[in-house]
Design a protein around this motif. Structure first.
Motif, PDB file in Angstrom:
ATOM      1  N   PRO A 127      -3.773   3.796   0.334  1.00  0.00           N
ATOM      2  CA  PRO A 127      -4.050   3.259   1.917  1.00  0.00           C
ATOM      3  C   PRO A 127      -5.210   3.094   2.249  1.00  0.00           C
ATOM      4  CG  PRO A 127      -3.187   5.536   1.678  1.00  0.00           C
ATOM      5  CD  PRO A 127      -3.364   4.996   0.123  1.00  0.00           C
ATOM      6  N   CYS A 128      -5.713   2.709   3.362  1.00  0.00           N
ATOM      7  CA  CYS A 128      -7.171   2.923   3.891  1.00  0.00           C
ATOM      8  C   CYS A 128      -6.852   4.059   5.011  1.00  0.00           C
ATOM      9  CB  CYS A 128      -7.499   1.681   4.646  1.00  0.00           C
ATOM     10  SG  CYS A 128      -9.313   1.635   5.302  1.00  0.00           S
ATOM     11  N   GLY A 144       2.548   2.800   2.997  1.00  0.00           N
ATOM     12  CA  GLY A 144       2.970   1.576   4.035  1.00  0.00           C
ATOM     13  C   GLY A 144       4.251   1.634   4.247  1.00  0.00           C
ATOM     14  N   GLU A 186      -9.699  -1.754  -4.265  1.00  0.00           N
ATOM     15  CA  GLU A 186      -8.412  -1.293  -5.385  1.00  0.00           C
ATOM     16  C   GLU A 186      -7.645  -2.753  -5.637  1.00  0.00           C
ATOM     17  OE1 GLU A 186      -6.273   2.013  -4.308  1.00  0.00           O
ATOM     18  OE2 GLU A 186      -8.191   3.102  -3.685  1.00  0.00           O
ATOM     19  N   LEU A 187      -7.518  -3.603  -4.254  1.00  0.00           N
ATOM     20  CA  LEU A 187      -6.644  -4.875  -4.449  1.00  0.00           C
ATOM     21  C   LEU A 187      -7.200  -5.549  -5.766  1.00  0.00           C
ATOM     22  CD1 LEU A 187      -4.715  -6.574  -3.471  1.00  0.00           C
ATOM     23  CD2 LEU A 187      -6.078  -7.530  -1.829  1.00  0.00           C
ATOM     24  N   HIS A 199       1.779  -1.193  -5.763  1.00  0.00           N
ATOM     25  CA  HIS A 199       0.848  -0.533  -4.438  1.00  0.00           C
ATOM     26  C   HIS A 199      -0.557  -0.145  -4.740  1.00  0.00           C
ATOM     27  CE1 HIS A 199       5.393  -0.156  -3.788  1.00  0.00           C
ATOM     28  NE2 HIS A 199       5.102  -0.427  -2.395  1.00  0.00           N
ATOM     29  N   ILE A 200      -1.274  -0.254  -3.966  1.00  0.00           N
ATOM     30  CA  ILE A 200      -2.712   0.325  -4.010  1.00  0.00           C
ATOM     31  C   ILE A 200      -2.599   1.381  -2.777  1.00  0.00           C
ATOM     32  CG2 ILE A 200      -3.844  -1.569  -4.878  1.00  0.00           C
ATOM     33  CD1 ILE A 200      -4.830  -2.253  -2.129  1.00  0.00           C
ATOM     34  N   ALA A 209       0.248  -5.586   4.407  1.00  0.00           N
ATOM     35  CA  ALA A 209      -0.275  -4.320   4.978  1.00  0.00           C
ATOM     36  C   ALA A 209       0.218  -4.359   6.306  1.00  0.00           C
ATOM     37  CB  ALA A 209      -1.896  -4.253   4.547  1.00  0.00           C
ATOM     38  N   THR A 268     -12.126   1.091  -0.838  1.00  0.00           N
ATOM     39  CA  THR A 268     -10.516   0.985  -0.785  1.00  0.00           C
ATOM     40  C   THR A 268     -10.024  -0.103  -1.068  1.00  0.00           C
ATOM     41  OG1 THR A 268     -10.700   3.148   0.393  1.00  0.00           O
ATOM     42  CG2 THR A 268      -8.709   1.824   0.254  1.00  0.00           C
ATOM     43  N   ARG A 320       0.874  -1.254   0.104  1.00  0.00           N
ATOM     44  CA  ARG A 320       0.053   0.304   0.019  1.00  0.00           C
ATOM     45  C   ARG A 320       0.906   1.337   0.003  1.00  0.00           C
ATOM     46  NH1 ARG A 320      -4.633  -1.078   4.712  1.00  0.00           N
ATOM     47  NH2 ARG A 320      -2.610  -0.890   5.817  1.00  0.00           N
ATOM     48  N   GLN A 321       0.538   2.396  -0.605  1.00  0.00           N
ATOM     49  CA  GLN A 321       1.108   3.771  -0.547  1.00  0.00           C
ATOM     50  C   GLN A 321       1.230   4.112   0.808  1.00  0.00           C
ATOM     51  OE1 GLN A 321      -1.421   5.741  -3.272  1.00  0.00           O
ATOM     52  NE2 GLN A 321      -0.785   4.482  -5.008  1.00  0.00           N
TER      53      GLN A 321
END
Length: 413
Positions: A125-126, A91, A148-149, A122-123, A166, A145, A88-89
């Motif tokens: 972040p939450c 992360g 996105e995965l 990367h996807i 994550a 969100t 994740r961005q």
């Protein structure tokens, strides 16, 4: 993290006794009593299918082990095309090359980009404070969100994706960000549907920090692997671990019969002893319940003191793991300019006022945005919580009074 304080008598005594008995034995040939007892404790407290454990010397090593074991697992089951890791961005999973590649923290990656692994993607972040739409419920945002995965897996090809990694509760890179309700349930569903491993990084948020031994217990899911460190040994000895699902162990046992990875000092007797003593102390003194109780008190007092503060945009966390996101404008959520150096000023100011905290910059977009993170020890008292809040308030008042005059809001870095 020094989650049990700096001079715990039982941990010191356990380490002294272990040194007098045996300091080191190479784990390729030997096991030790504290290693076996610690394995029994951690696996015994973990839900199925987490059944095996791999000991390391720290969190980054635990993440590296997870990445390499992921690759070996798919090789063993005849799916060698599965090579992509999705993180994740914003992360952060550690400073070694593999861990840094899996993480998406922009400023930590910046100068190393040319040498990072090209198999990581990367996807988003939450991160509800920054990314939830005004017309969305938290649940709807979490679903969007998480999806996105699904989109990233389809983009890369389902047969090519090996794992999603994550932090269960994001640590320093965003600041104790708890996932939106239902987020991890949806993530688990997507991983299961596509045969993708779910790796959770609980190096910072695990081992009781959020009020349960494993932070994922509060999300209603179980990962395929979970990385542990920091509070595992309460900071007394550098130590980490990776819990693995039974299917991963079985695949290797029925294939190559050996994990193709290792370090000289993994499973070190002193590390195992410190971790075993720390976890027993937590259990014997009911400190998980104490974390929940003191955490609720800390949450209440932070919200009472800073809930209407003009420069506090969000207060978030769980257990004894809380952050304040600082903003130049509460109404627009505009961050302070990077050039203000706010995080560094807060760190220095807090130390001068007798408070150790963890300020961090770049949380909003990898460049701007500041949080100050609090992670008191599990033995913190109510009086000490009051002192923490008071000293943080004093620090913010002193620092924020000077920042606007030094750097105009929104100024370029």
């Amino acid at each position: 993290m020094s989650c049990l304080g700096h001079s715990n008598e039982k941990i010191r005594a356990a380490l002294t006794a272990q040194v007098e008995s045996l300091a080191y034995a190479h784990t390729r040939y030997f096991t030790t009593a504290p290693m076996e007892e610690l394995a029994d404790l951690l696996v015994g407290s973990a839900p199925d299918p987490l059944s095996k454990i791999w000991f390391t010397s720290g969190g980054s090593e635990a993440v590296e082990a997870a990445l390499k074991i992921t690759r070996q697992y798919f090789f063993e089951i005849g799916q060698p095309d599965r090579r992509f890791i999705i993180g994740r961005q914003q992360g952060y999973h550690g400073s070694t090359t593999g861990a840094l590649s899996a993480g998406g923290n922009a400023w930590r990656r910046r100068i190393f980009e040319p040498v990072l692994l090209q198999t990581t993607h990367h996807i988003g972040p939450c991160y509800p404070y920054r990314h939830r739409r005004a017309d969305e419920s938290l649940e709807a945002y979490g679903r969007r969100t998480a999806d996105e995965l699904e989109a990233k897996i389809q983009e890369l090809g389902p047969g090519n994706v090996a794992a999603f990694m994550a932090e269960t509760v994001v640590g320093s890179s965003i600041g104790t960000q708890v996932a939106a309700p239902g987020y991890f349930t949806r993530i688990r569903e997507i991983c299961d549907r596509h045969g993708v491993l779910l790796i959770l990084d609980e190096v910072m948020c695990g081992m009781g920090r959020t009020g349960t031994r494993f932070a994922f217990e509060q999300e209603g899911i179980v990962p395929d692997m979970v990385a542990l460190a920091k509070g595992l040994s309460a900071g007394y000895v550098p130590f980490g671990a990776l819990l693995l699902a039974d299917k991963i162990h079985r695949a290797i046992e029925n294939g190559s019969k050996a994990v193709m990875h290792g370090h000289t000092f993994m499973g070190h007797a002193l590390g195992c002893t410190a971790a075993l003593a720390a976890q027993r102390f937590i259990d014997d003194n009911d400190l998980l319940q104490a974390v929940r109780e003191r955490g609720a008190s800390l949450e209440q007092k932070l919200k009472e003191r800073f809930g209407q503060h003009p420069n506090v945009g969000d207060i978030r966390g769980r257990g004894l793991f809380w952050s304040l996101e600082l903003v130049a404008d509460r109404n627009t959520q505009a961050p302070f300019a990077q050039a203000a150096g706010l995080a560094g000023k807060i760190k220095d100011g807090a130390m001068a006022n007798g408070l150790i905290c963890y300020p961090m910059g770049g949380v909003a977009d990898g460049r701007q945005g500041d949080v100050v993170m609090l992670a008191p020890p599990f033995i913190v008292t109510e009086a000490e919580i009051d002192m923490i809040v008071d000293r943080l308030s004093q620090t913010l008042d002193e620092v924020l009074a000077k920042v606007p005059a030094e750097v105009p809001v929104g100024a370029a870095a």
